[in-house]
Design an enzyme around this catalytic site. Structure first.
Site, PDB file in Angstrom:
ATOM      1  N   SER A 131      38.146  43.434  41.587  1.00  0.00           N
ATOM      2  CA  SER A 131      39.440  42.970  41.661  1.00  0.00           C
ATOM      3  C   SER A 131      40.123  43.462  40.528  1.00  0.00           C
ATOM      4  O   SER A 131      39.599  43.667  39.352  1.00  0.00           O
ATOM      5  CB  SER A 131      39.427  41.541  41.681  1.00  0.00           C
ATOM      6  N   LYS A 185      34.465  38.217  46.886  1.00  0.00           N
ATOM      7  CA  LYS A 185      35.601  38.944  46.578  1.00  0.00           C
ATOM      8  C   LYS A 185      36.748  38.591  47.626  1.00  0.00           C
ATOM      9  O   LYS A 185      37.868  38.427  47.193  1.00  0.00           O
ATOM     10  CB  LYS A 185      35.588  40.362  46.493  1.00  0.00           C
ATOM     11  N   HIS A 188      38.078  34.988  46.861  1.00  0.00           N
ATOM     12  CA  HIS A 188      39.102  35.411  45.695  1.00  0.00           C
ATOM     13  C   HIS A 188      40.465  35.869  46.382  1.00  0.00           C
ATOM     14  O   HIS A 188      41.333  35.420  45.944  1.00  0.00           O
ATOM     15  CB  HIS A 188      38.467  36.435  44.832  1.00  0.00           C
ATOM     16  N   ASN A 189      40.627  36.783  47.200  1.00  0.00           N
ATOM     17  CA  ASN A 189      41.703  37.221  47.953  1.00  0.00           C
ATOM     18  C   ASN A 189      42.400  36.032  48.542  1.00  0.00           C
ATOM     19  O   ASN A 189      43.697  35.932  48.272  1.00  0.00           O
ATOM     20  CB  ASN A 189      41.403  38.427  48.586  1.00  0.00           C
ATOM     21  N   GLU A 192      43.904  33.921  46.207  1.00  0.00           N
ATOM     22  CA  GLU A 192      45.307  34.790  45.906  1.00  0.00           C
ATOM     23  C   GLU A 192      46.409  34.533  46.570  1.00  0.00           C
ATOM     24  O   GLU A 192      47.452  34.395  46.121  1.00  0.00           O
ATOM     25  CB  GLU A 192      44.772  36.171  45.774  1.00  0.00           C
TER      26      GLU A 192
END
Ligand code: ATR
Length: 472
Positions: A131, A185, A188-189, A192
């Site tokens: 990232s 990940k 995480h996105n 976000e």
């Protein structure tokens, strides 16, 4: 044949791949082999970055020959078919013990499948979430590798050398086996998405609620970035709002078409969470908010529908501070839900994921980097078995001090007819968690009524069915 001299190779010389290769080459001790399907991109990178002293290869055979053993290569190509094609080619020229890393944005279930298939050849396969965008790849990303512990032994030092560093610690950790890295990940996105939408809602509420200009709101975000909300996303928001369009002289945000795009990782997060039965309502509402924005025909048709007559905000500064607090509280919920999804994924797929370590490696390099991630690490350090992040003492304090403002902002948004889906759904989730009794009891009654689905009782064990008066 080329002399084997490179300790690491990168396949894929588009933006992310070439930046990662340059990052690797800039670190002491690394010699980097590079390869791209079509040689032009390799040539361009060579011409533009002689300082990197890359070892170029024009075939997979040459690429393999230029790598010292165990060969280690990071793939940075188009996710999906491109990744599969490169993995197939590399497994032909690599040997048992070598390591293939997919640094692209793969769906974690694809990574699980690929890891299994590659493992049969004796080659190690590591799916690594990376990232931080182009700049992160070049200067130091946050890296979330999965794969075997054996692969991590070789790969760890290399990844540590290129990752972002916070408080002397590189933002990389061995997340777990096979698809764990790409799973984290993905979450995480998703976080976000929620974080970005929350900031968007805060901006919209202030703009429409108080009439402040984008430039003025930019100042507000700059102020907020000095406090507990300090984060990369708040920082860039201030920059975006400050930008003036050269062509029209208007705030740039007013000339950008208000239809949000996506590359699909938010959708993956929500689909996965639905399968796991984890309410990631903040992330889901953020994904839906982008969907609503991208329906111009529906929006045009609905533009004349009735709304409230808005009352101007009286206490402007008080309102803005309330929005700040609501943003903070909602953000805590978004992260809390995201970590719930990580816990559930780890359980479902058999990964030993250290939650505190995840928060730690998100402190630098990545898009959601933020000051308050330290508090998440501390919360899991204090209590590794924490069942919900929001119940950790620090975060309980946060909601205790912000909840009144949070409720007022959600009510004000409803009264003014300003959509605040993540603020509102986060609050509803919070109140659901807190509730002594939920109307789920009624749901169970209804299910038993129409489908004899049975229910459990609060006062004794067993499964019950009622002979409802509607039964024939
Ligand atoms: P970006 O980093 O710009 O987002 P991307 O679209 O994710 O890039 O990936 C583009 C890269 O994937 C290119 O290096 C491309 O190779 P070419 O330059 O030869 O097009 C690579 N790529 C895509 N499909 C591939 C395949 N089937 N085999 C090998 N490389 C492939």
């Amino acid at each position: 044949a080329t002399q084997a001299q490179a300790n690491i190779g990168v396949v894929g010389m588009a933006v992310m791949g070439s930046n990662l290769a340059r990052n690797l080459a800039s670190r002491e001790g690394n010699t980097v082999a590079i390869f791209n399907r079509s040689y032009e991109k390799t040539q361009t990178v060579l011409d533009e970055h002689p300082e990197a002293e890359f070892l170029p290869a024009s075939s997979y055979e040459e690429f393999a020959a230029s790598l010292s053993k165990p060969r280690t290569a990071i793939i940075m190509v188009q996710a999906g078919r491109g990744t599969d094609a490169v993995i197939d080619a590399l497994t032909e020229v690599f040997e048992p013990g070598d390591i293939i890393v997919d640094g692209g944005n793969a769906l974690f279930t694809d990574t699980i499948r690929r890891e299994k298939a590659v493992r049969e050849t004796g080659i190690n396969f590591v799916g690594a979430g990376i990232s931080g965008g182009e700049e992160g790849a070049l200067l130091g990303p946050s890296i979330m590798p999965g794969g075997s512990a054996e692969a991590w032994e070789t790969l760890g030092p290399i990844l540590k050398s290129i990752a972002a560093v916070v408080d002397g610690e590189p933002c990389v950790t061995h997340v777990g086996t096979d698809g764990a890295g790409h799973f984290v990940k993905m979450i995480h996105n998703g976080i976000e998405y929620a974080d970005m939408q929350l900031i968007g809602e805060a901006y919209d509420l202030i703009r429409r609620g108080t009439g402040k200009t984008p430039a003025e709101i930019s100042e507000i975000f700059t102020e907020w970035n000095k406090g507990e909300l300090e984060s990369y996303l708040i920082e860039i928001t201030a920059e975006v709002l400050r930008q003036v369009d050269a062509k029209t002289g208007k705030p740039l945000v007013d000339v950008i078409l208000d239809q949000a795009g996506s590359k699909g990782t938010g959708v993956w997060t929500v689909q996965t969470a639905l399968d796991l039965g984890i309410p990631v309502s903040g992330i889901a509402e953020a994904v839906f908010a982008r969907s609503v924005s991208s329906k111009p025909a529906q929006r045009a048709a609905a533009a004349a529908l009735p709304g409230p007559t808005a009352n101007p905000v009286e206490d402007v500064d008080g309102f803005i501070e309330g929005v700040r607090q609501a943003l903070y509280a909602s953000k805590v919920i978004a992260y809390s839900q995201g970590f719930d999804a990580i816990v559930a994924g780890a359980e479902q797929y058999g990964w030993d994921i250290k939650k505190g370590e995840i928060a730690k490696i998100w402190r630098g390099g990545c898009i959601i980097r933020a000051r308050f991630l330290n508090r998440i690490t501390e919360a899991y350090a204090e209590n590794p078995g924490l069942v919900s992040l929001v119940t950790a003492p620090f975060f309980t304090d946060v909601v205790a001090t912000t909840q009144e403002a949070w409720r007022n902002v959600v009510a004000d948004a409803a009264h003014a007819g300003i959509p605040a889906p993540v603020f509102a759904s986060s609050l509803a989730y919070y109140d659901s968690l807190r509730a002594d009794r939920l109307p789920a009891a009624l749901t169970q009654g209804q299910r038993d009524f129409f489908g004899a689905h049975t229910y459990k009782r609060v006062d004794m064990d067993g499964t019950f069915h009622t002979l409802w008066s509607g039964d024939r």
